[in-house]
Design a protein around this motif. Structure first.
Motif, mmCIF file in Angstrom:
data_model
loop_
_atom_site.group_PDB
_atom_site.id
_atom_site.type_symbol
_atom_site.label_atom_id
_atom_site.label_comp_id
_atom_site.label_asym_id
_atom_site.label_seq_id
_atom_site.Cartn_x
_atom_site.Cartn_y
_atom_site.Cartn_z
ATOM 1 N N GLU A 48 -5.303 75.275 108.002
ATOM 2 C CA GLU A 48 -6.125 74.661 106.949
ATOM 3 C C GLU A 48 -6.039 75.564 105.722
ATOM 4 N N ILE A 57 -12.463 70.065 109.522
ATOM 5 C CA ILE A 57 -13.581 70.779 110.146
ATOM 6 C C ILE A 57 -13.460 70.792 111.674
ATOM 7 N N ALA A 88 -13.243 63.445 104.965
ATOM 8 C CA ALA A 88 -12.339 62.563 105.725
ATOM 9 C C ALA A 88 -12.091 63.122 107.124
ATOM 10 N N ASP A 144 -1.114 77.278 104.398
ATOM 11 C CA ASP A 144 -0.355 76.031 104.349
ATOM 12 C C ASP A 144 0.282 75.763 105.713
ATOM 13 N N CYS A 145 0.179 74.513 106.174
ATOM 14 C CA CYS A 145 0.607 74.237 107.551
ATOM 15 C C CYS A 145 2.119 74.370 107.747
ATOM 16 N N TYR A 159 -12.198 62.699 111.518
ATOM 17 C CA TYR A 159 -12.257 61.737 112.627
ATOM 18 C C TYR A 159 -13.174 62.294 113.718
ATOM 19 N N HIS A 171 -17.266 67.337 105.051
ATOM 20 C CA HIS A 171 -15.840 67.092 104.807
ATOM 21 C C HIS A 171 -15.703 65.607 104.493
ATOM 22 N N TYR A 203 -10.941 66.601 97.964
ATOM 23 C CA TYR A 203 -10.975 67.745 98.877
ATOM 24 C C TYR A 203 -11.303 68.984 98.066
HETATM 25 C C1 LIG Z 1 -7.675 64.122 106.510
HETATM 26 S S1 LIG Z 1 -8.215 65.762 106.463
HETATM 27 C C2 LIG Z 1 -8.241 66.228 108.181
HETATM 28 C C3 LIG Z 1 -9.610 66.136 108.783
HETATM 29 C C4 LIG Z 1 -9.681 66.534 110.245
HETATM 30 N N1 LIG Z 1 -8.911 65.630 111.086
HETATM 31 C C5 LIG Z 1 -11.140 66.530 110.717
HETATM 32 O O1 LIG Z 1 -11.529 65.684 111.540
HETATM 33 O O2 LIG Z 1 -11.923 67.349 110.197
HETATM 34 C C6 LIG Z 1 -6.856 66.649 105.832
HETATM 35 C C7 LIG Z 1 -7.087 68.149 105.698
HETATM 36 O O3 LIG Z 1 -5.845 68.770 105.373
HETATM 37 C C8 LIG Z 1 -6.106 69.901 104.573
HETATM 38 N N2 LIG Z 1 -4.837 70.257 103.908
HETATM 39 C C9 LIG Z 1 -4.279 69.712 102.808
HETATM 40 N N3 LIG Z 1 -3.092 70.278 102.536
HETATM 41 C C10 LIG Z 1 -2.864 71.192 103.511
HETATM 42 C C11 LIG Z 1 -1.791 72.072 103.800
HETATM 43 N N4 LIG Z 1 -0.720 72.148 103.003
HETATM 44 N N5 LIG Z 1 -1.871 72.855 104.887
HETATM 45 C C12 LIG Z 1 -2.970 72.808 105.694
HETATM 46 N N6 LIG Z 1 -4.028 72.003 105.461
HETATM 47 C C13 LIG Z 1 -3.980 71.186 104.393
HETATM 48 C C14 LIG Z 1 -7.211 69.429 103.643
HETATM 49 O O4 LIG Z 1 -7.919 70.507 103.090
HETATM 50 C C15 LIG Z 1 -8.050 68.564 104.603
HETATM 51 O O5 LIG Z 1 -9.110 69.307 105.156
#
Ligand SMILES: C[S@@+](CC[C@H](N)C(=O)[O-])C[C@H]1O[C@@H](n2cnc3c(N)ncnc32)[C@H](O)[C@@H]1O
Length: 296
Positions: free
Chosen positions: A270, A252, A221, A24-25, A223, A219, A53
Motif C-alpha cells: 500500500e 485497509i 473503496a 508501490d506494489c 470490500y 477508506h 484516495y
Molecule cells: C480499491 S482500493 C483497495 C481496497 C481494499 N481491497 C480494502 O478492502 O481495503 C485500492 C488501494 O490501492 C492503493 N494503491 C494505489 N496505487 C497503489 C500502488 N501503486 N501500490 C500499492 N497500492 C496502491 C490505494 O491507496 C487504495 O488504498
C-alpha cells in the motif's frame, strides 16, 4: 534484487507471518517476492473513476491506466505459482460499463480467465418467482442498496471477481464455500449430490459489514473481508500446506484479515500510510480477539 524490510510483520496464531510493505506494489513485489511463490492473490485495484484516495491519483488517462494494469498483471504472473489463483475484484460505473472488461482484457495475454464471479451486493426476489419452497415465506430484499437518481441507469448492485489462472486448469475446493440445498429432496438425486452441500455457483451474495459510523471504514473503496475469505477458501486450504496470499492494493486490509483468520501467510502493499496503519490496526485487533479458524 534488494529486499526492503517490511513496514510491519504480524505473526498469526497458526505460526504464519503477515508482512506489510509501505510502497508501490509493482516495485515492492519485484523487490520482495520470489517468482512462483504465491498461491493466491486477492485484490481490488483502483478503478480509475476519480475516487478521492489519500495518495493515489484515480484519474489517469485511460490508456495509461490500462498499461499500468497490464504491468501489474505481468508482475502477478511472475510471483504466482503455476497452479495459483488470481482473484481480481473490479466494478463499473453507470456511465462506463466497460471498465471491468477493459481491465480483464488487458490481462488476457498473460492469464486464462477461469471463472467470472458476480459479487452481488444487493438482491430482491419476489416470492411469486420463487414458487413453493420451504423457508421462503415472502418477498426477499437484502443487502446494501443505495438508490441512484437516473432515468437511464439501473442501480448497480454487483461487481465482478475475475478468477485468473495460468493454465485454466487450477483445481478448486468448491464445496468449501458450498451452500445447503433449499430443497432437500435433491440430496441423492444426482450421483455427486451425496450431502447437503452443493456448489454455490458464480453469484456470491456478500453484503457490506454493517458499521455504526463512517470512521469504522476510513477508506473510500473497500470490500468486505468475507470476499477474500471466500476466494482463498475456494482456491483451497485443505490440500495445501503453508498457503501464501498477496494483496498488492491492500487498502485497509480486508485480505490481510481473511489471511489471518484462515492461518495463511500474507504480503500486502500500500502506498498510503494512513490506510496501511489502519490495516495493521485491524489485523492486530482481530489477532487480539483470537478469531483464528483454520478449517482443517
Ligand atoms: C480499491 S482500493 C483497495 C481496497 C481494499 N481491497 C480494502 O478492502 O481495503 C485500492 C488501494 O490501492 C492503493 N494503491 C494505489 N496505487 C497503489 C500502488 N501503486 N501500490 C500499492 N497500492 C496502491 C490505494 O491507496 C487504495 O488504498
Amino acid at each position: 534484487m534488494i529486499e526492503n524490510s517490511p513496514y510491519k510483520v504480524v505473526r498469526g496464531s497458526a505460526g504464519q507471518s503477515l508482512s506489510f510493505y509501505l510502497e508501490d506494489c509493482i516495485e515492492g513485489m519485484k523487490r520482495n517476492l520470489r517468482s512462483k511463490t504465491v498461491n493466491v492473490v486477492v485484490t481490488s485495484p483502483p478503478y480509475n473513476i476519480g475516487i478521492k484516495y489519500g495518495k493515489h491519483d484515480d484519474n489517469l488517462p485511460k490508456l495509461k491506466y490500462l498499461e499500468w494494469m497490464q504491468e501489474f498483471g505481468r508482475e502477478i504472473f511472475r510471483v504466482l505459482k503455476d497452479d495459483g489463483s488470481f482473484f481480481l475484484n473490479i466494478g463499473n460505473t453507470p456511465k462506463d460499463q466497460w471498465i471491468a472488461w477493459d481491465v480483464a482484457q488487458s490481462l488476457r495475454d498473460e492469464f486464462h480467465l477461469q471463472n467470472v464471479i458476480h459479487w452481488i451486493k444487493s438482491i430482491a426476489i419476489r416470492k411469486e418467482d420463487v414458487g413453493n419452497y420451504p423457508n421462503i415465506v415472502g418477498d426477499v430484499a437484502v443487502g446494501h442498496f443505495k438508490p441512484i437518481v437516473s432515468k437511464r441507469f439501473l442501480n448497480d448492485c454487483h461487481e465482478y471477481i475475475f478468477h485468473f489462472t495460468k493454465s485454466g486448469e487450477t483445481k478448486l475446493e468448491k464445496l468449501s464455500i458450498g451452500v445447503p440445498y433449499q430443497d432437500k429432496t435433491n440430496i441423492g438425486r444426482w450421483k455427486n449430490a451425496t450431502s447437503d452441500n452443493r456448489d454455490r455457483g458464480n453469484t456470491w451474495f456478500i453484503p457490506y459489514e454493517t458499521i455504526q459510523n463512517k470512521n469504522e471504514r476510513p477508506h473510500p473503496a473497500t470490500y468486505p473481508s468475507k470476499l477474500p475469505e471466500m476466494c482463498i477458501r475456494l482456491h483451497g486450504l485443505g490440500r495445501k500446506k503453508k498457503l501464501m496470499a498477496v494483496d498488492p492494493f491492500l487498502g485497509i486490509g480486508a485480505t490481510a484479515l481473511a489471511s489471518l483468520k484462515l492461518g495463511v501467510s500474507f504480503a500486502g502493499f500500500e502506498i498510503d500510510k494512513q490506510y496501511m496503519d489502519e490495516a495493521i490496526a485491524r489485523v492486530l485487533a482481530m489477532k487480539k480477539q483470537q478469531l483464528y479458524v483454520h478449517p482443517t
